[in-house]
Design an enzyme around this catalytic site. Structure first.
Site, short mmCIF file in Angstrom:
data_model
loop_
_atom_site.label_atom_id
_atom_site.label_comp_id
_atom_site.label_asym_id
_atom_site.label_seq_id
_atom_site.Cartn_x
_atom_site.Cartn_y
_atom_site.Cartn_z
N GLY A 75 35.66 34.99 38.61
CA GLY A 75 35.99 34.84 37.27
C GLY A 75 37.23 35.09 36.87
N ASN A 76 38.27 35.83 37.55
CA ASN A 76 39.69 35.99 37.33
C ASN A 76 40.49 34.80 37.88
OD1 ASN A 76 38.82 36.62 40.16
ND2 ASN A 76 40.80 37.20 40.35
#
Length: 311
Positions: free
Chosen positions: A11-12
C-alpha cells in the site's frame, strides 16, 4: 534468458487516496522501470486495501441515499479498484519507459482468482480494508453488522473474509502478454474472488484475497524466477520493536516457518508476506523470494539488502 520477476506492491507504493496515488505511482514506476531497464521480465501485482475500502464506502453511501442503486458486492469493488489503480500504474510505467527510450507495451488485466466457497476464512473475517477508524467509529461499524479489527497497533479497520487463492482465471492471457515482451499489471488487490457455479459461470465472492498469496500463485503459474514482496521496511526482523530486534538477510523456508510458528511476524502485516515467500521458495528448486523496500528492490535482487528466502 532474462529472469522473470513478479513484484507485489504494498500500500505504501500506492498512497491512500486519489491525489496520493497519482503522486506515488510516479515514484513507484521509476523503481520498477529500473528493473525492466536492467533486463528483467516484470509482472506487477498490487494491494488495494485503502482503495477497495474507499470504493465500498462510496458505493454503500450511494445505496443508502438512493435505494435504486443496489449495494455493490465486494467482488465488484475489487474490480473497480483494479481498474483505477491499473490505469495510474500503466500510464506511469509507460511514461517512465518512454522517457528512457524503452518501447514496451503495458497492460492491466482485470484478473479473477478462484477461491473455495467452503474455505473456513468465510466464517472468520480477518482481512482489513479501508481507512483507519477510532474505537468509537469501529463500534458503530460493528453495530451495523460489519466485522472490525485492530490493525497492528495503527487503529481500527473494517475486515472481510480472506480465502486462499486456488487458481488464476486469466493466467493464459497474462502468460501470452509476458512472453510477447509486454509489462503486465495483474491480480490487483489479490484478484477478483470468484467461484464456479453451474456449468461455466463464475460467481463473485464477498471477500478480499490477500495480495501476497495471490502474487505468489501468480509467480508460480508464470514460472517466475523471483517473487519480490515490497513493504514498509528494508528487511524482515525477529523480535521487532524490542531491544533484541535482529534484521535478517537470509532465511531458508524452514527457518522462516519456525519464526512464524513462534509468533515473530504480525498477522495481517509481515506474516502473510513471509508465508507467501516460503510457499514460492518451496515450490521449485532455484526459486527465491525477496522482501524489502520499493527503493531497494534492485539492490535486493543483487543480494545487497532485503531479506531473501530460498532453499
Amino acid at each position: 534468458m532474462a529472469e522473470r520477476i513478479v513484484i507485489a506492491l504494498g500500500g505504501n507504493a500506492l498512497g491512500k487516496n486519489l491525489p496520493e496515488q497519482m503522486a506515488a505511482v510516479k515514484h513507484t514506476a521509476k523503481a520498477i522501470v529500473d528493473l525492466i531497464e536492467a533486463g528483467y521480465e516484470v509482472v506487477v501485482s498490487h494491494g488495494n486495501g485503502p482503495q477497495v475500502g474507499m470504493i465500498n464506502t462510496a458505493m454503500t453511501t450511494l445505496s443508502r441515499e438512493d435505494p435504486s442503486h443496489p449495494m455493490a458486492p465486494m467482488s465488484v469493488c475489487t474490480a473497480m479498484s483494479q481498474g483505477y489503480i491499473g490505469y495510474d500504474l500503466q500510464n506511469s510505467l509507460r511514461e517512465e519507459m518512454l522517457d528512457r527510450g524503452i518501447h514496451k507495451g503495458v497492460a492491466t488485466i482485470l484478473t479473477q482468482v478462484e477461491v473455495d466457497p467452503e474455505d473456513p476464512a468465510f466464517q472468520n473475517p480477518t482481512k482489513p480494508i479501508g481507512t483507519f477508524m477510532t474505537k468509537a467509529e469501529a463500534e458503530e461499524m460493528r453495530r451495523r453488522g460489519n466485522a472490525v479489527m485492530e490493525d497492528a497497533g495503527r487503529g481500527w479497520r473494517r475486515c472481510v473474509a480472506s480465502p486462499l487463492p486456488r487458481s488464476i482465471i486469466e493466467i493464459e492471457t497474462i502468460r501470452t502478454l509476458v512472453e510477447a515482451g509486454q509489462v503486465v499489471v495483474a491480480a490487483g488487490g489479490g484478484g477478483i474472488p470468484v467461484y464456479p457455479t453451474g456449468r461455466n459461470h463464475l460467481k463473485g465472492a464477498g471477500a478480499v484475497i490477500d495480495k501476497d498469496f495471490a502474487s505468489e500463485l501468480l509467480a508460480e503459474e508464470l514460472n517466475a524466477d523471483v517473487l519480490i514482496i515490497l513493504t514498509a521496511v528494508e528487511k524482515v526482523a525477529v523480535n521487532f520493536g524490542k531491544p533484541e530486534q535482529t534484521w535478517l538477510d537470509r532465511m531458508t523456508p524452514a527457518e522462516a516457518s519456525r519464526y512464524a510458528a513462534e509468533g515473530q511476524f504480525a498477522p495481517g502485516s509481515m506474516l502473510p508476506k513471509v508465508q507467501a515467500a516460503v510457499r514460492f521458495a518451496e515450490s521449485r528448486p532455484g526459486r527465491r523470494a525477496l522482501i524489502t523496500l520499493l527503493e531497494k528492490a534492485g539492490a535486493g535482487i543483487a543480494g545487497e539488502t532485503g531479506t531473501t528466502i530460498s532453499m
